[in-house]
Design a protein around this motif. Sequence first.
Motif, PDB file in Angstrom:
ATOM      1  N   ARG A  10       0.930  -1.182   0.029  1.00  0.00           N
ATOM      2  CA  ARG A  10       0.139   0.086  -0.039  1.00  0.00           C
ATOM      3  C   ARG A  10       1.070   1.391  -0.013  1.00  0.00           C
ATOM      4  O   ARG A  10       2.001   1.198   0.426  1.00  0.00           O
ATOM      5  N   TYR A  35      -4.005  -5.723 -13.736  1.00  0.00           N
ATOM      6  CA  TYR A  35      -5.271  -5.283 -13.626  1.00  0.00           C
ATOM      7  C   TYR A  35      -5.465  -4.145 -12.359  1.00  0.00           C
ATOM      8  O   TYR A  35      -4.810  -3.947 -11.698  1.00  0.00           O
ATOM      9  N   GLN A  37      -8.473  -2.560  -9.728  1.00  0.00           N
ATOM     10  CA  GLN A  37      -9.820  -2.927  -9.323  1.00  0.00           C
ATOM     11  C   GLN A  37     -10.045  -1.640  -8.653  1.00  0.00           C
ATOM     12  O   GLN A  37      -9.708  -1.349  -7.245  1.00  0.00           O
ATOM     13  N   LEU A  43     -12.820  -5.796 -11.726  1.00  0.00           N
ATOM     14  CA  LEU A  43     -11.134  -6.002 -12.037  1.00  0.00           C
ATOM     15  C   LEU A  43     -10.986  -5.554 -13.573  1.00  0.00           C
ATOM     16  O   LEU A  43     -11.906  -6.325 -14.718  1.00  0.00           O
ATOM     17  N   LEU A  92      -3.398  -4.939  -9.297  1.00  0.00           N
ATOM     18  CA  LEU A  92      -3.244  -6.404  -9.122  1.00  0.00           C
ATOM     19  C   LEU A  92      -2.326  -6.905 -10.305  1.00  0.00           C
ATOM     20  O   LEU A  92      -2.538  -6.615 -11.354  1.00  0.00           O
ATOM     21  N   PHE A 104      -3.370 -14.663  -8.868  1.00  0.00           N
ATOM     22  CA  PHE A 104      -3.278 -12.886  -8.629  1.00  0.00           C
ATOM     23  C   PHE A 104      -2.341 -12.970  -7.453  1.00  0.00           C
ATOM     24  O   PHE A 104      -2.208 -13.539  -6.273  1.00  0.00           O
ATOM     25  N   GLY A 105      -1.670 -11.769  -7.504  1.00  0.00           N
ATOM     26  CA  GLY A 105      -0.863 -11.325  -6.394  1.00  0.00           C
ATOM     27  C   GLY A 105      -2.002 -10.807  -5.037  1.00  0.00           C
ATOM     28  O   GLY A 105      -3.044 -10.554  -5.407  1.00  0.00           O
ATOM     29  N   PRO A 106      -1.385 -10.311  -4.217  1.00  0.00           N
ATOM     30  CA  PRO A 106      -2.478  -9.609  -3.087  1.00  0.00           C
ATOM     31  C   PRO A 106      -2.610  -8.365  -3.561  1.00  0.00           C
ATOM     32  O   PRO A 106      -3.649  -7.751  -2.584  1.00  0.00           O
ATOM     33  N   GLY A 107      -2.224  -7.725  -4.278  1.00  0.00           N
ATOM     34  CA  GLY A 107      -2.584  -6.337  -4.843  1.00  0.00           C
ATOM     35  C   GLY A 107      -1.732  -5.210  -4.007  1.00  0.00           C
ATOM     36  O   GLY A 107      -1.155  -5.316  -2.925  1.00  0.00           O
ATOM     37  N   ARG A 109      -2.472  -1.470  -2.765  1.00  0.00           N
ATOM     38  CA  ARG A 109      -3.706  -0.686  -2.420  1.00  0.00           C
ATOM     39  C   ARG A 109      -2.975   0.918  -2.608  1.00  0.00           C
ATOM     40  O   ARG A 109      -1.904   1.223  -1.694  1.00  0.00           O
TER      41      ARG A 109
END
Lengths: 113, 112
Positions: A10, A35, A37, A43, A92, A104-107, A109
Amino acid sequence: SAVISQKPSRDICQRGTSLTIQCQVDSQVTMMFWYRQQPGQSLTLIATANQGSEATYESGFVIDKFPISRPNLTFSTLTVSNMSPEDSSIYLCSASGQQETQYFGPGTRLLVL
Amino acid sequence: QKEVEQDPGPLSVPEGAIVSLNCTYSNSAFQYFMWYRQYSRKGPELLMYTYSSGNKEDGRFTAQVDKSSKYISLFIRDSQPSDSATYLCATQGNFGNEKLTFGTGTRLTIIP
């Protein structure tokens, strides 16, 4: 299945600045994707990261705003350039082998002030 | 019209109930259909995928695709509080090397 990590998890950024997000896969993969989101939305694919060549961007996304690198079969970066509050989102990374599903990865933020 | 439509919910059901989650899609070229589960502040996790029409079962989860009506379903039997998450349907034309087209996701809460 591939294990995907992303850095940073994040961040809070000021408008006009840029942020580079890293995606690392624990094994060699054929395809890597980025991607976005946004809250309450699907997504949306930004681009396909191609190893050794320029990324393939979806309609509405451009290289100047979202430059992507993929130097090898396990790593990719996405840069969000000249950020505005509208870029606040979760980004993502996903990856797949040939004839495999996408993982997918954890993203990451991102909040832009 | 969105390529994949999904009721965003939220959906709340009591523990032990059968949950039915649904999507519709418009592009007849889609051949592969996935369900992802996404917990809060996590990335999507693949639950199951199916090819073309038919059913696929994995434990308490059953995925169903009806290509004639362009309808995708996920059933969860004996729902548990740990099933509380957002469920995303996704479609794909060619397996692996194409983008996924996602629904908006349905937020599910299982009430103990």
